[in-house]
Enzyme design. Structure first.
Site, PDB file in Angstrom:
ATOM      1  N   GLU A 170       0.831  -1.199   0.000  1.00  0.00           N
ATOM      2  CA  GLU A 170       0.000   0.000   0.000  1.00  0.00           C
ATOM      3  C   GLU A 170       0.869   1.254   0.000  1.00  0.00           C
ATOM      4  O   GLU A 170       1.679   1.462   0.916  1.00  0.00           O
ATOM      5  CB  GLU A 170      -0.936   0.000   1.217  1.00  0.00           C
ATOM      6  CG  GLU A 170      -1.990   1.076   1.155  1.00  0.00           C
ATOM      7  CD  GLU A 170      -3.066   0.922   2.217  1.00  0.00           C
ATOM      8  OE1 GLU A 170      -3.670   1.925   2.588  1.00  0.00           O
ATOM      9  OE2 GLU A 170      -3.299  -0.218   2.667  1.00  0.00           O
ATOM     10  N   LYS A 181      -7.773  -1.410  11.301  1.00  0.00           N
ATOM     11  CA  LYS A 181      -7.059  -1.689  10.053  1.00  0.00           C
ATOM     12  C   LYS A 181      -5.926  -0.695   9.867  1.00  0.00           C
ATOM     13  O   LYS A 181      -4.841  -1.041   9.398  1.00  0.00           O
ATOM     14  CB  LYS A 181      -8.038  -1.647   8.876  1.00  0.00           C
ATOM     15  CG  LYS A 181      -7.461  -2.180   7.561  1.00  0.00           C
ATOM     16  CD  LYS A 181      -6.765  -1.128   6.728  1.00  0.00           C
ATOM     17  CE  LYS A 181      -6.262  -1.688   5.421  1.00  0.00           C
ATOM     18  NZ  LYS A 181      -5.540  -0.676   4.606  1.00  0.00           N
ATOM     19  N   ASP A 216       4.946 -14.771  11.527  1.00  0.00           N
ATOM     20  CA  ASP A 216       3.671 -15.280  11.032  1.00  0.00           C
ATOM     21  C   ASP A 216       2.600 -14.194  11.146  1.00  0.00           C
ATOM     22  O   ASP A 216       2.048 -13.959  12.228  1.00  0.00           O
ATOM     23  CB  ASP A 216       3.279 -16.517  11.853  1.00  0.00           C
ATOM     24  CG  ASP A 216       2.039 -17.209  11.327  1.00  0.00           C
ATOM     25  OD1 ASP A 216       1.269 -16.575  10.583  1.00  0.00           O
ATOM     26  OD2 ASP A 216       1.833 -18.384  11.671  1.00  0.00           O
ATOM     27  N   HIS A 265      -3.483   9.825   0.353  1.00  0.00           N
ATOM     28  CA  HIS A 265      -3.506   8.428  -0.073  1.00  0.00           C
ATOM     29  C   HIS A 265      -3.538   8.330  -1.602  1.00  0.00           C
ATOM     30  O   HIS A 265      -2.788   7.574  -2.207  1.00  0.00           O
ATOM     31  CB  HIS A 265      -4.735   7.746   0.523  1.00  0.00           C
ATOM     32  CG  HIS A 265      -4.853   6.299   0.207  1.00  0.00           C
ATOM     33  ND1 HIS A 265      -4.038   5.347   0.780  1.00  0.00           N
ATOM     34  CD2 HIS A 265      -5.683   5.630  -0.633  1.00  0.00           C
ATOM     35  CE1 HIS A 265      -4.378   4.154   0.329  1.00  0.00           C
ATOM     36  NE2 HIS A 265      -5.359   4.299  -0.551  1.00  0.00           N
TER      37      HIS A 265
END
Length: 426
Positions: free
Chosen positions: A76, A256, A272, A369
């Site tokens: 991202e 998030k 992991d 963004h």
């Protein structure tokens, strides 16, 4: 030139010159060497290729008085820029304060449809010494490193399930294989004592013994954005967090934004990501209602942010020791100790959360963004070299942006340049 304006090679040269990378790690990153074919073939089944993601660095992150260069892997575009902006801001006001603990990983041995369950629960409690010995023999190397089985707990769950929980100190390893081996060895013995096979014997990724808490404090004056005062921005950040406490749809997206940074660091250190994600989200829901992981509050003229995450991270074991970049990133981040990794992961999580909330309650999330997304769109449209920056800026001026428009702008630029060349020759 600023760090983000340098070429990849120049950034690596700068990190080497500053002493953050030694020659071996520098050469590895410079060559961008993939996992050696023999290792990759033995890591997964049906291995056909290697899937790469970009890695960047969050610079000069001040944690407990020490500056770190923290690797972050993500696809991202805006994540690393946002984390760097927050890290720079917080560094000017004392940095991040972190406390981390590493109590161990839980293993569960469960029996179902147990008859005379109270009696058998008491039986398991009388076997504590034998369970301790079995655990030690199942994984003796952890005892040499000062770890091993620390606690035992017998619980009746519902009416038919009998659970034996083991808390294992895994030291510098994440410890999944270790805990699973110990659980299976103890389960084999317990099945003889109870005269029935276990339903399951496996670790739990709900890691409440490995909590890491990071805190930052900023004067509201540092948060001024455009026409909005710092006091207003701080109040809006607090209000957005309060809303997330009441609304699950917002809470998930709030978290998030934290995971954007946290999981990128987890991945950089070869850990992991699925296990860490599952543990973090279970922690967010432990009250019975899914909650935002961070808390923001105003105290006098300061905005205080705090984030707690369960982080059973490993610095050794698993794939960490065989993936070259995982080890190189440990060197880059000065993070051969899992406690330092935990501190860095939580810190970048909070830094990412600050950046997202500050943008969200001021100019909106899309402004910064999308500017970075335009670069990805420019590359997808076929731009190369200096065309990428040109098309990125051109797209930012368009009322509607998509791939077709990006390609159209690129074609028009080419036609204009060819026409100019033709006129010059004539």
């Amino acid at each position: 030139m600023k760090f983000y304006q340098l070429s990849r090679e120049q950034r690596l040269d700068a990190l080497k010159a500053s002493g953050d990378l030694d020659t071996q790690s520098y050469e590895l990153m410079l060559k961008n060497q993939p996992i050696p074919a023999e290792i990759a073939a033995n890591m997964v089944e049906n291995q056909i290729t290697q899937y790469a993601l970009p890695e960047g660095v969050v610079q000069d992150v001040l944690i407990n008085g020490t500056c770190y260069q923290i690797p972050l892997v993500t696809e991202e575009p805006s994540v690393i820029a946002a984390a760097n902006n927050s890290a720079k801001l917080v560094r000017q006001w004392g940095g991040f304060q972190v406390t981390a603990k590493r109590g161990g990983l839980i293993g569960q041995i469960v029996f179902d449809h147990v008859s005379d369950i109270e009696t058998k629960a008491q039986l398991l409690k009388t076997k504590a010494d034998e369970i301790q010995a079995i655990a030690a023999s199942a994984y003796p190397s952890i005892l040499k490193r000062g770890g091993g089985l620390r606690q035992q707990k017998v619980t009746i769950v519902g009416q038919d399930f009998l659970k034996l929980e083991l808390l294992v100190d895994t030291k510098a390893a994440m410890g999944a294989n270790m805990v699973n081996s110990i659980c299976e060895a103890v389960a084999q013995a317990a099945s003889q004592w109870l005269q029935q096979p276990p339903l399951l014997a496996i670790l739990s990724n709900h890691a409440l013994e490995d909590l890491t808490t990071v805190t930052l404090k900023l004067p509201v004056t540092a948060l001024t954005r455009g026409h909005l005062s710092g006091q207003t921005v701080a109040q809006r950040i607090v209000a957005a967090t309060e809303f997330a406490q009441l609304d699950i749809n917002r809470a998930v997206t709030h978290n998030k934004g934290i995971m954007n940074g946290a999981i990128g660091v987890v991945q950089g250190y070869g850990n992991d990501t699925r296990a860490i994600s599952a543990g973090i989200h279970s922690y967010a829901a432990q009250s019975g209602q899914y909650q935002p992981l961070s808390q923001w509050r105003l105290v006098d003229t300061d905005l205080i942010g705090q984030l707690t995450l369960p982080l059973p991270i490993g610095a050794v074991g698993g794939s960490i020791g065989i993936v070259p970049l995982a080890k190189a990133n440990q060197q880059l981040g000065q993070a051969t100790d899992p406690l330092i990794m935990q501190a860095q992961i939580a810190t970048i999580g909070l830094a990412s959360n600050l950046a997202a909330l500050r943008a969200l309650v001021t100019e909106g999330i899309q402004k910064g963004h999308m500017h970075l997304q335009y670069k990805a769109l420019a590359i997808q449209a076929g731009a190369t070299g200096s065309e990428i920056d040109w098309l990125q800026n051109a797209l930012s001026q368009q009322p509607i942006v998509n791939l077709a428009i990006a390609r159209q702008l690129l074609v028009e630029k080419s036609k204009t340049e060819k026409s100019a060349t033709h006129d010059h020759r004539n």
